[in-house]
Design an enzyme around this catalytic site. Structure first.
Site, PDB file in Angstrom:
ATOM      1  N   LYS A 172     -39.027 -35.302   5.221  1.00  0.00           N
ATOM      2  CA  LYS A 172     -38.301 -35.478   6.495  1.00  0.00           C
ATOM      3  C   LYS A 172     -38.937 -34.573   7.539  1.00  0.00           C
ATOM      4  O   LYS A 172     -39.555 -33.536   7.211  1.00  0.00           O
ATOM      5  CB  LYS A 172     -36.808 -35.174   6.351  1.00  0.00           C
ATOM      6  CG  LYS A 172     -36.441 -33.735   5.934  1.00  0.00           C
ATOM      7  CD  LYS A 172     -36.402 -32.719   7.073  1.00  0.00           C
ATOM      8  CE  LYS A 172     -36.136 -31.300   6.595  1.00  0.00           C
ATOM      9  NZ  LYS A 172     -36.483 -30.263   7.564  1.00  0.00           N
TER      10      LYS A 172
ATOM     11  N   ASP B 195     -29.821 -29.949   3.250  1.00  0.00           N
ATOM     12  CA  ASP B 195     -30.681 -31.043   3.715  1.00  0.00           C
ATOM     13  C   ASP B 195     -30.620 -32.305   2.854  1.00  0.00           C
ATOM     14  O   ASP B 195     -31.232 -33.307   3.198  1.00  0.00           O
ATOM     15  CB  ASP B 195     -32.158 -30.589   3.712  1.00  0.00           C
ATOM     16  CG  ASP B 195     -32.485 -29.677   4.875  1.00  0.00           C
ATOM     17  OD1 ASP B 195     -31.617 -29.489   5.755  1.00  0.00           O
ATOM     18  OD2 ASP B 195     -33.610 -29.155   4.901  1.00  0.00           O
TER      19      ASP B 195
HETATM   20  O1  C5P Z   1     -28.546 -25.169   2.151  1.00  0.00           O
HETATM   21  P1  C5P Z   1     -29.827 -24.596   1.679  1.00  0.00           P
HETATM   22  O2  C5P Z   1     -29.749 -24.057   0.282  1.00  0.00           O
HETATM   23  O3  C5P Z   1     -31.001 -25.487   1.860  1.00  0.00           O
HETATM   24  O4  C5P Z   1     -30.111 -23.355   2.629  1.00  0.00           O
HETATM   25  C1  C5P Z   1     -31.050 -22.365   2.315  1.00  0.00           C
HETATM   26  C2  C5P Z   1     -30.763 -21.161   3.182  1.00  0.00           C
HETATM   27  O5  C5P Z   1     -31.067 -21.455   4.548  1.00  0.00           O
HETATM   28  C3  C5P Z   1     -29.330 -20.713   3.178  1.00  0.00           C
HETATM   29  O6  C5P Z   1     -29.073 -19.829   2.123  1.00  0.00           O
HETATM   30  C4  C5P Z   1     -29.204 -20.023   4.527  1.00  0.00           C
HETATM   31  O7  C5P Z   1     -29.773 -18.737   4.472  1.00  0.00           O
HETATM   32  C5  C5P Z   1     -30.105 -20.867   5.412  1.00  0.00           C
HETATM   33  N1  C5P Z   1     -29.386 -21.919   6.145  1.00  0.00           N
HETATM   34  C6  C5P Z   1     -28.550 -21.559   7.191  1.00  0.00           C
HETATM   35  N2  C5P Z   1     -27.895 -22.530   7.878  1.00  0.00           N
HETATM   36  C7  C5P Z   1     -28.075 -23.844   7.573  1.00  0.00           C
HETATM   37  C8  C5P Z   1     -28.934 -24.213   6.528  1.00  0.00           C
HETATM   38  C9  C5P Z   1     -29.573 -23.223   5.821  1.00  0.00           C
HETATM   39  O8  C5P Z   1     -28.388 -20.381   7.502  1.00  0.00           O
HETATM   40  N3  C5P Z   1     -27.445 -24.765   8.303  1.00  0.00           N
END
Ligand code: C5P
Length: 273
Positions: free
Chosen positions: A9, A133
């Site tokens: 993406k 995501d």
């Molecule tokens: O959701 P995911 O595990 O992909 O996110 C990885 C990290 O990215 C989270 O632990 C956070 O630190 C950051 N993040 C965030 N806000 C989001 C998505 C991700 O702060 N909307």
């Protein structure tokens, strides 16, 4: 055996709204699937096995593919063993959602192997428990995503468009980029207006994560400049980086350790990509 594409993406714009009490950031972003993809094959087997064409791809239980397998088992009550083969093409630590796409593809694949007992709306909801995501990949392939990224509104496909995706040798870890974000230093874009501009064919590309990523890895500034020197009109970080999406030119030389020309793709809601 079931063989599926697991697409990358890109984010055509990414607006950070603010930081939430749970530590995540509230965002609004236009996500687009592209035809850069991994190829995943799935087969029920006597024992679990994850194999990958690339050596720098962890195949232990930390891989999001296993998180998807375990989540499907927990939510559905089905027990099974799975053999998964990954033919890796999407670079890692690139902001291209490769790991999330692999996990979303795995949820869809298992559900398909069982004859689709779980509605896709449930899979999309479950997916958010693995990462912000993943849910996007259950959309049409073009979607306006809000919340921490998991609230997904599918949109009509845009006219077929090509984009160059270029990545330097160094990668970036998403949590570090978010940590480096200065909320007081963001442009006051209105994401709903930006979305309307894209729908009207007057795109306004921006990514609030670019500034903190460039500050974290200053070498990215010269990489970005080398892409602009190729004549691209738009060069913007993809997601949390470190790859860039480039529009408006054809490059004359090779770009970074990874570069490819990718087209926007969409899916019909009765199949995968
Ligand atoms: O959701 P995911 O595990 O992909 O996110 C990885 C990290 O990215 C989270 O632990 C956070 O630190 C950051 N993040 C965030 N806000 C989001 C998505 C991700 O702060 N909307």
């Amino acid at each position: 055996m079931l063989i599926l594409k697991s697409p990358a993406k890109i984010n055509l714009f990414l607006k950070i709204i603010g930081k939430r009490l749970d530590g995540y950031h509230e965002l609004a972003s236009l996500f687009q699937a592209v035809d850069l993809h991994d190829i995943l094959s799935f087969q029920f087997a006597d024992s679990d096995l994850l194999e990958c064409s690339s050596t720098n791809f962890p195949t232990d239980r930390s891989n999001l593919i296993w998180k998807a397998v375990d989540l499907y088992k927990k939510k559905s009550g089905h027990d099974f063993k799975l053999h998964v083969k990954v033919d890796k093409h999407i670079p890692v630590e690139a902001g291209l959602g490769g790991g999330s796409s692999n996990a979303a593809t795995t949820l869809w694949a298992i559900n398909s192997l069982f004859g689709f007992p779980v509605p896709e709306s449930d899979l999309m909801r479950w997916a958010a428990e693995i990462g912000s995501d993943l849910s996007f990949f259950f959309s049409s392939g073009t979607a306006y995503c809000t919340g921490r990224g998991e609230i997904v509104q599918s949109l009509n496909p845009f006219d077929l468009r090509d984009v160059w995706i270029c990545k330097p040798a160094m990668g970036l870890a998403t949590p570090q980029v978010y940590k480096n974000l200065d909320l007081a230093d963001l442009h006051p874009h209105c994401p709903q207006e930006t979305l309307q501009e894209f729908i009207n064919g007057q795109p306004n590309y921006y990514n609030d994560l670019e500034k903190p990523a460039l500050a974290l890895l200053p070498e990215l500034n010269s990489f970005k400049q080398s892409l602009l020197d190729q004549g691209f009109k738009t060069v913007m970080l993809s997601g949390s980086g470190s790859s860039f999406i480039c529009l408006g030119a054809e490059p004359k030389t090779s770009l970074g350790i990874f570069s490819c020309k990718a087209s926007f793709i969409n899916r019909s809601l009765d199949g995968w990509y």
